[in-house]
Design a protein around this motif. Structure first.
Motif, PDB file in Angstrom:
ATOM      1  N   UNK A  60       5.090  10.227   2.969  1.00 38.34           N
ATOM      2  CA  UNK A  60       6.395   9.968   3.710  1.00 38.34           C
ATOM      3  C   UNK A  60       5.920   9.035   4.923  1.00 38.34           C
ATOM      4  N   UNK A  61       4.767   9.196   5.846  1.00 38.11           N
ATOM      5  CA  UNK A  61       4.743   8.609   6.790  1.00 38.11           C
ATOM      6  C   UNK A  61       2.975   8.293   6.967  1.00 38.11           C
ATOM      7  N   UNK A  62       2.895   6.884   7.081  1.00 37.69           N
ATOM      8  CA  UNK A  62       1.563   6.443   7.068  1.00 37.69           C
ATOM      9  C   UNK A  62       1.278   5.453   8.029  1.00 37.69           C
ATOM     10  N   UNK A  63       0.251   4.815   8.458  1.00 33.82           N
ATOM     11  CA  UNK A  63      -0.343   3.878   9.323  1.00 33.82           C
ATOM     12  C   UNK A  63      -1.351   3.219   8.529  1.00 33.82           C
ATOM     13  N   UNK A  64      -1.126   1.750   8.222  1.00 28.66           N
ATOM     14  CA  UNK A  64      -2.053   1.137   7.323  1.00 28.66           C
ATOM     15  C   UNK A  64      -2.730   0.125   8.418  1.00 28.66           C
ATOM     16  N   UNK A  65      -3.995   0.121   8.697  1.00 28.08           N
ATOM     17  CA  UNK A  65      -4.890  -0.537   9.553  1.00 28.08           C
ATOM     18  C   UNK A  65      -5.722  -1.410   8.672  1.00 28.08           C
ATOM     19  N   UNK A  66      -5.706  -2.728   8.542  1.00 24.01           N
ATOM     20  CA  UNK A  66      -6.766  -3.599   7.812  1.00 24.01           C
ATOM     21  C   UNK A  66      -7.713  -4.259   9.021  1.00 24.01           C
ATOM     22  N   UNK A  75       0.827  -1.295  -0.111  1.00 28.33           N
ATOM     23  CA  UNK A  75      -0.084   0.037  -0.141  1.00 28.33           C
ATOM     24  C   UNK A  75       0.865   1.240   0.042  1.00 28.33           C
ATOM     25  N   UNK A  76       2.089   1.120   0.453  1.00 30.48           N
ATOM     26  CA  UNK A  76       2.841   2.419   0.531  1.00 30.48           C
ATOM     27  C   UNK A  76       3.523   2.702  -0.514  1.00 30.48           C
ATOM     28  N   UNK A  77       4.002   1.588  -1.436  1.00 30.56           N
ATOM     29  CA  UNK A  77       4.864   1.660  -2.614  1.00 30.56           C
ATOM     30  C   UNK A  77       3.849   1.878  -3.859  1.00 30.56           C
ATOM     31  N   UNK A  85     -10.080  -6.765   9.585  1.00 30.01           N
ATOM     32  CA  UNK A  85     -10.657  -7.995   9.463  1.00 30.01           C
ATOM     33  C   UNK A  85     -11.341  -8.642  10.461  1.00 30.01           C
ATOM     34  N   UNK A  86     -10.801 -10.181  10.462  1.00 31.64           N
ATOM     35  CA  UNK A  86     -11.269 -11.107  11.623  1.00 31.64           C
ATOM     36  C   UNK A  86     -10.457 -10.356  12.945  1.00 31.64           C
ATOM     37  N   UNK A  87      -9.243  -9.809  12.736  1.00 31.08           N
ATOM     38  CA  UNK A  87      -8.666  -9.091  13.920  1.00 31.08           C
ATOM     39  C   UNK A  87      -8.087  -7.766  13.179  1.00 31.08           C
ATOM     40  N   UNK A  88      -7.501  -7.132  14.099  1.00 33.87           N
ATOM     41  CA  UNK A  88      -6.853  -5.688  13.643  1.00 33.87           C
ATOM     42  C   UNK A  88      -5.571  -5.887  13.971  1.00 33.87           C
ATOM     43  N   UNK A  89      -4.679  -5.544  13.041  1.00 33.80           N
ATOM     44  CA  UNK A  89      -3.194  -5.029  13.242  1.00 33.80           C
ATOM     45  C   UNK A  89      -2.843  -3.887  12.483  1.00 33.80           C
ATOM     46  N   UNK A  90      -1.440  -3.567  12.268  1.00 34.22           N
ATOM     47  CA  UNK A  90      -1.213  -2.245  11.709  1.00 34.22           C
ATOM     48  C   UNK A  90       0.324  -2.198  10.968  1.00 34.22           C
ATOM     49  N   UNK A  91       0.485  -1.669  10.061  1.00 36.44           N
ATOM     50  CA  UNK A  91       1.794  -1.217   9.578  1.00 36.44           C
ATOM     51  C   UNK A  91       2.226   0.022   9.534  1.00 36.44           C
ATOM     52  N   UNK A  92       3.463   0.390  10.048  1.00 34.27           N
ATOM     53  CA  UNK A  92       3.946   1.804  10.291  1.00 34.27           C
ATOM     54  C   UNK A  92       4.799   1.839   8.991  1.00 34.27           C
ATOM     55  N   UNK A  93       4.437   2.842   8.168  1.00 27.83           N
ATOM     56  CA  UNK A  93       5.186   3.118   6.917  1.00 27.83           C
ATOM     57  C   UNK A  93       6.050   4.197   7.217  1.00 27.83           C
ATOM     58  N   UNK A  94       7.284   4.259   6.659  1.00 24.89           N
ATOM     59  CA  UNK A  94       8.303   5.314   6.851  1.00 24.89           C
ATOM     60  C   UNK A  94       9.245   5.321   5.762  1.00 24.89           C
ATOM     61  N   UNK A  95       8.834   6.333   4.927  1.00 30.92           N
ATOM     62  CA  UNK A  95       9.659   6.500   3.615  1.00 30.92           C
ATOM     63  C   UNK A  95       9.818   5.221   2.811  1.00 30.92           C
ATOM     64  N   UNK A  96       8.717   4.640   2.655  1.00 30.48           N
ATOM     65  CA  UNK A  96       8.881   3.489   1.703  1.00 30.48           C
ATOM     66  C   UNK A  96       9.453   2.404   2.420  1.00 30.48           C
ATOM     67  N   UNK A  97       9.489   2.250   3.635  1.00 30.10           N
ATOM     68  CA  UNK A  97       9.813   0.927   4.465  1.00 30.10           C
ATOM     69  C   UNK A  97       8.778   0.669   5.642  1.00 30.10           C
ATOM     70  N   UNK A  98       8.584  -0.339   6.002  1.00 27.97           N
ATOM     71  CA  UNK A  98       7.844  -0.776   7.263  1.00 27.97           C
ATOM     72  C   UNK A  98       8.819  -1.010   8.292  1.00 27.97           C
ATOM     73  N   UNK A  99       8.361  -0.194   9.534  1.00 28.84           N
ATOM     74  CA  UNK A  99       8.771  -0.241  10.716  1.00 28.84           C
ATOM     75  C   UNK A  99       8.461  -1.716  11.511  1.00 28.84           C
ATOM     76  N   UNK A 100       9.249  -2.695  11.763  1.00 25.57           N
ATOM     77  CA  UNK A 100       8.900  -4.052  12.490  1.00 25.57           C
ATOM     78  C   UNK A 100       8.922  -3.803  14.018  1.00 25.57           C
ATOM     79  N   UNK A 101       9.771  -2.815  14.425  1.00 24.73           N
ATOM     80  CA  UNK A 101      10.036  -2.716  15.781  1.00 24.73           C
ATOM     81  C   UNK A 101      11.349  -3.694  16.128  1.00 24.73           C
TER      82      UNK A 101
END
Length: 310
Positions: free
Chosen positions: A132-138, A122-124, A140-156
Motif C-alpha cells: 500500500x506504501x512503497x518508495x521506488x528508487x532507480x 512497479x506499484x501496479x 542509474x546515471x542519476x537517482x530519483x524516486x517515486x512515492x507510491x500510495x495506494x496505487x497512485x504516485x505522489x507528485x508533490x
C-alpha cells in the motif's frame, strides 16, 4: 482491437508499445532519441515515432489508438502537459501533450515524469503490487524516486516530489550538478560508481557493472568503492524511511542488476543506520527497463477513465 500508445523517452533511446485494455503489450519497438541533432529534432523524433505507432495500430488492429501516454526525463508539468526542462535532452518548456495530440489526430495524451511513471508500473504491475506504501528508487546515471500510495504516485505540490538523489548525505562530498555538495546522486548512482571504479582500477573504460563483478570476485579495491556507495545510499534511504515510512523499498536501475552483491550489504547498512524507524522490505524492481513504457500505458488508460467519469 482497442489500444493506447505508450512512449518512454530516455536520454539516448525511446521504448514504445501499443498496450491493450488488459495491459498486454500488443506491439513493442525501440528507436534512438537523436538528441545529438538538438532539442527540436528530438521532439520531432518523438512525434514521428508516435505517428508511426498510430499507423501500425490502424494497419494491424483495425483502429487508431484511443489515447497516448508519454514518460520523459527532467522537470515535467504533468497537469499542463509541458516538458519543462531536461538537461539530457536540451529542451525547455515543450508543450509535448499539445504537439502529440495534434500529430495523433486529437486523441487525449498524458505526460509523466519518467521515474514516477516507472514507479506507477512497479506499484501496479511489478514488485510493489501488494504494497500500500512503497518508495521506488532507480539507480542509474542519476537517482530519483517515486512515492507510491495506494496505487497512485505522489507528485508533490509542484511536481518535484521524490528527488531523493539530491538529499545531502555528505556535506563535504563532491559538487553536484544541482549546486549542492555531497548529494546522494554524486556518491551512490551508477555513474558515481563508474567514476570511482575507473580511478581505483586504473582503467578509464571500467564501469559500475565491472565494479560489481570485481566485488563478487573479492577485489579489495572494488569492495572499498562499493562499500562507500552503499553507505551513501543507505544514508539517503534512511532519510526517506524517516519521512515516508514506506512498507517497501523497491530498488531498480543499473546498480540493481548486481543482485545480492548490492542488496545484501544494502539491507545490512540500512538496518545499522535505522534507530526508531520501521524497516521496510528492500526488494529489486521487477519490470526492468520496461517499467517506464508500461507506466506510460497506464497513464493513458487512467486518462481515459478520468475523462469517462468526468
Amino acid at each position: 482491437m482497442r489500444h493506447v500508445i505508450a512512449l518512454d523517452v530516455g536520454g539516448t533511446g525511446m521504448k514504445a508499445a501499443l498496450v491493450g485494455t488488459d495491459g498486454a503489450l500488443l506491439y513493442e519497438a525501440r528507436r534512438a532519441t537523436g538528441r545529438e541533432r538538438g532539442p527540436d529534432a528530438t521532439v520531432e523524433s518523438i512525434l514521428g515515432f508516435a505517428a508511426d505507432l498510430r499507423a501500425y495500430g490502424i494497419e494491424h488492429f483495425g483502429e487508431s489508438a484511443v489515447a497516448a501516454g508519454v514518460a520523459v526525463p527532467g522537470i515535467v508539468d504533468a497537469a499542463r502537459g509541458i516538458a519543462v526542462y531536461s538537461a539530457n535532452l536540451g529542451w525547455r518548456d515543450v508543450p509535448l501533450r499539445e504537439l502529440l495530440g495534434t500529430r495523433l489526430g486529437g486523441v487525449p495524451v498524458a505526460l509523466g515524469h519518467d521515474v514516477r511513471t516507472g514507479g506507477l508500473a512497479e506499484g501496479r504491475l511489478g514488485a510493489g503490487r501488494d504494497a500500500d506504501r512503497f518508495f521506488f528508487v532507480p539507480l542509474g546515471t542519476g537517482i530519483a524516486g517515486a512515492i507510491g500510495i495506494e496505487g497512485t504516485i505522489e507528485a508533490g505540490a509542484h511536481g518535484y516530489a521524490g528527488e531523493i538523489g539530491h538529499v545531502v548525505v555528505r556535506p563535504d562530498g563532491p559538487v553536484c550538478s544541482c549546486g549542492q555538495t555531497g548529494c546522494m546522486e554524486t556518491l551512490a548512482s551508477a555513474a558515481a560508481v563508474t567514476r570511482a571504479w575507473a580511478v581505483a582500477s586504473g582503467d578509464p573504460a571500467a564501469d559500475a557493472a565491472d565494479c560489481a563483478k570485481a566485488v563478487a570476485s573479492g577485489d579489495p579495491r572494488a569492495e572499498a568503492v562499493w562499500a562507500d556507495a552503499v553507505d551513501a545510499l543507505a544514508a539517503g534511504l534512511v532519510t526517506a524511511l524517516t519521512l515516508l515510512d514506506p512498507r517497501m523499498l523497491i530498488i531498480g536501475g543499473g546498480l540493481a542488476e548486481a543482485g545480492e552483491t548490492l542488496f545484501t550489504p544494502l539491507r545490512v547498512a540500512v538496518k545499522e543506520r535505522a534507530t526508531f524507524q520501521k524497516l521496510p522490505e528492500i526488494v529489486p524492481a521487477a519490470l526492468g527497463d520496461t517499467a517506464g513504457c508500461l507506466g506510460a500505458g497506464l497513464l493513458a488508460w487512467d486518462l481515459l477513465s478520468t475523462e469517462v467519469s468526468a
